[in-house]
Design a protein around this motif. Structure first.
Motif, mmCIF file in Angstrom:
data_model
loop_
_atom_site.group_PDB
_atom_site.id
_atom_site.type_symbol
_atom_site.label_atom_id
_atom_site.label_comp_id
_atom_site.label_asym_id
_atom_site.label_seq_id
_atom_site.Cartn_x
_atom_site.Cartn_y
_atom_site.Cartn_z
ATOM 1 N N GLY A 132 0.816 -1.207 0.000
ATOM 2 C CA GLY A 132 0.000 0.000 0.000
ATOM 3 C C GLY A 132 0.849 1.257 0.000
ATOM 4 O O GLY A 132 1.998 1.261 0.454
ATOM 5 N N GLU A 133 0.284 2.321 -0.500
ATOM 6 C CA GLU A 133 1.003 3.589 -0.642
ATOM 7 C C GLU A 133 1.549 4.091 0.693
ATOM 8 O O GLU A 133 2.672 4.578 0.766
ATOM 9 C CB GLU A 133 0.077 4.632 -1.263
ATOM 10 N N ALA A 134 0.763 3.982 1.736
ATOM 11 C CA ALA A 134 1.213 4.456 3.048
ATOM 12 C C ALA A 134 2.442 3.682 3.517
ATOM 13 O O ALA A 134 3.377 4.273 4.071
ATOM 14 C CB ALA A 134 0.086 4.342 4.071
ATOM 15 N N LEU A 135 2.477 2.376 3.274
ATOM 16 C CA LEU A 135 3.642 1.577 3.669
ATOM 17 C C LEU A 135 4.866 1.923 2.823
ATOM 18 O O LEU A 135 5.969 2.035 3.343
ATOM 19 C CB LEU A 135 3.341 0.080 3.546
ATOM 20 N N ARG A 136 4.656 2.092 1.537
ATOM 21 C CA ARG A 136 5.786 2.427 0.652
ATOM 22 C C ARG A 136 6.399 3.774 1.012
ATOM 23 O O ARG A 136 7.578 3.997 0.769
ATOM 24 C CB ARG A 136 5.342 2.435 -0.805
ATOM 25 N N GLY A 137 5.621 4.660 1.597
ATOM 26 C CA GLY A 137 6.118 5.978 1.961
ATOM 27 C C GLY A 137 6.680 6.068 3.365
ATOM 28 O O GLY A 137 7.134 7.127 3.784
ATOM 29 N N ASP A 138 6.675 4.981 4.089
ATOM 30 C CA ASP A 138 7.125 4.971 5.481
ATOM 31 C C ASP A 138 8.537 4.392 5.566
ATOM 32 O O ASP A 138 8.730 3.180 5.538
ATOM 33 C CB ASP A 138 6.140 4.145 6.318
ATOM 34 N N ARG A 139 9.522 5.280 5.696
ATOM 35 C CA ARG A 139 10.921 4.832 5.745
ATOM 36 C C ARG A 139 11.187 3.886 6.910
ATOM 37 O O ARG A 139 12.029 2.999 6.812
ATOM 38 C CB ARG A 139 11.860 6.033 5.850
ATOM 39 N N THR A 140 10.504 4.104 8.019
ATOM 40 C CA THR A 140 10.746 3.251 9.181
ATOM 41 C C THR A 140 10.294 1.814 8.917
ATOM 42 O O THR A 140 10.713 0.904 9.614
ATOM 43 C CB THR A 140 10.026 3.781 10.449
ATOM 44 N N TRP A 141 9.465 1.643 7.907
ATOM 45 C CA TRP A 141 9.006 0.309 7.550
ATOM 46 C C TRP A 141 9.757 -0.232 6.328
ATOM 47 O O TRP A 141 10.148 -1.394 6.293
ATOM 48 C CB TRP A 141 7.494 0.348 7.266
ATOM 49 N N VAL A 142 9.980 0.612 5.332
ATOM 50 C CA VAL A 142 10.606 0.175 4.084
ATOM 51 C C VAL A 142 12.062 -0.233 4.283
ATOM 52 O O VAL A 142 12.485 -1.287 3.802
ATOM 53 C CB VAL A 142 10.511 1.275 2.999
ATOM 54 N N LEU A 143 12.830 0.575 4.982
ATOM 55 C CA LEU A 143 14.263 0.278 5.140
ATOM 56 C C LEU A 143 14.521 -1.058 5.822
ATOM 57 O O LEU A 143 15.305 -1.859 5.311
ATOM 58 C CB LEU A 143 14.973 1.429 5.850
ATOM 59 N N PRO A 144 13.882 -1.351 6.943
ATOM 60 C CA PRO A 144 14.106 -2.671 7.542
ATOM 61 C C PRO A 144 13.674 -3.827 6.625
ATOM 62 O O PRO A 144 14.314 -4.877 6.593
ATOM 63 C CB PRO A 144 13.266 -2.647 8.820
ATOM 64 N N ALA A 145 12.601 -3.633 5.872
ATOM 65 C CA ALA A 145 12.154 -4.687 4.958
ATOM 66 C C ALA A 145 13.212 -4.943 3.889
ATOM 67 O O ALA A 145 13.496 -6.095 3.562
ATOM 68 C CB ALA A 145 10.827 -4.298 4.324
ATOM 69 N N CYS A 146 13.787 -3.883 3.358
ATOM 70 C CA CYS A 146 14.820 -4.040 2.336
ATOM 71 C C CYS A 146 16.103 -4.623 2.929
ATOM 72 O O CYS A 146 16.773 -5.445 2.292
ATOM 73 C CB CYS A 146 15.105 -2.705 1.664
ATOM 74 N N ARG A 147 16.460 -4.201 4.119
ATOM 75 C CA ARG A 147 17.653 -4.733 4.763
ATOM 76 C C ARG A 147 17.536 -6.236 5.015
ATOM 77 O O ARG A 147 18.504 -6.975 4.877
ATOM 78 C CB ARG A 147 17.917 -4.002 6.076
#
Length: 115
Positions: A95-110
């Protein structure tokens, strides 16, 4: 039902020709998924796309299933997190809100080793 099961076993996209009731039948949808992957979900009934357990299983098999999940599931970090942790590219379907949340995106990518 048996005719549709046989059809989607040969061509998962044939799900689009099934009745609404059969497009909402998880056994039929699973047969289509087994043959065509997540692309078959484009033709699944909304009740299927909002089913947390079924869509979670579909996304475990093919992370592209997240593309077809209903908006509520795509905005739920508990649903999306394990999918993008395993397959970072599925983040595009979160969802757009999740994609825009760095606190969520960065750990997922890491977690996937991308950062």
């Amino acid at each position: 039902r048996e005719v549709v099961l046989a059809a989607v076993a040969q061509c998962g996209i044939a799900l689009r020709c099934a009745s609404e009731a059969l497009r909402g039948d998880w056994e039929v949808v699973e047969a289509a998924l087994a043959q065509a992957g997540a692309a078959a979900l484009e033709h699944a009934a909304p009740s299927v796309l909002g089913d947390r357990v079924g869509m979670g299983a579909a996304a475990e098999r093919d992370a592209g299933a997240l593309r077809w999940a209903d908006d509520e599931l795509r905005e739920d970090p508990e649903f999306v997190g394990p999918i993008v942790t395993k397959s970072w590219w599925a983040l595009q379907y979160a969802g757009e809100a999740l994609r825009g949340d760095r606190t969520w995106v960065l750990p997922a990518c890491r977690a996937d080793g991308r950062l």
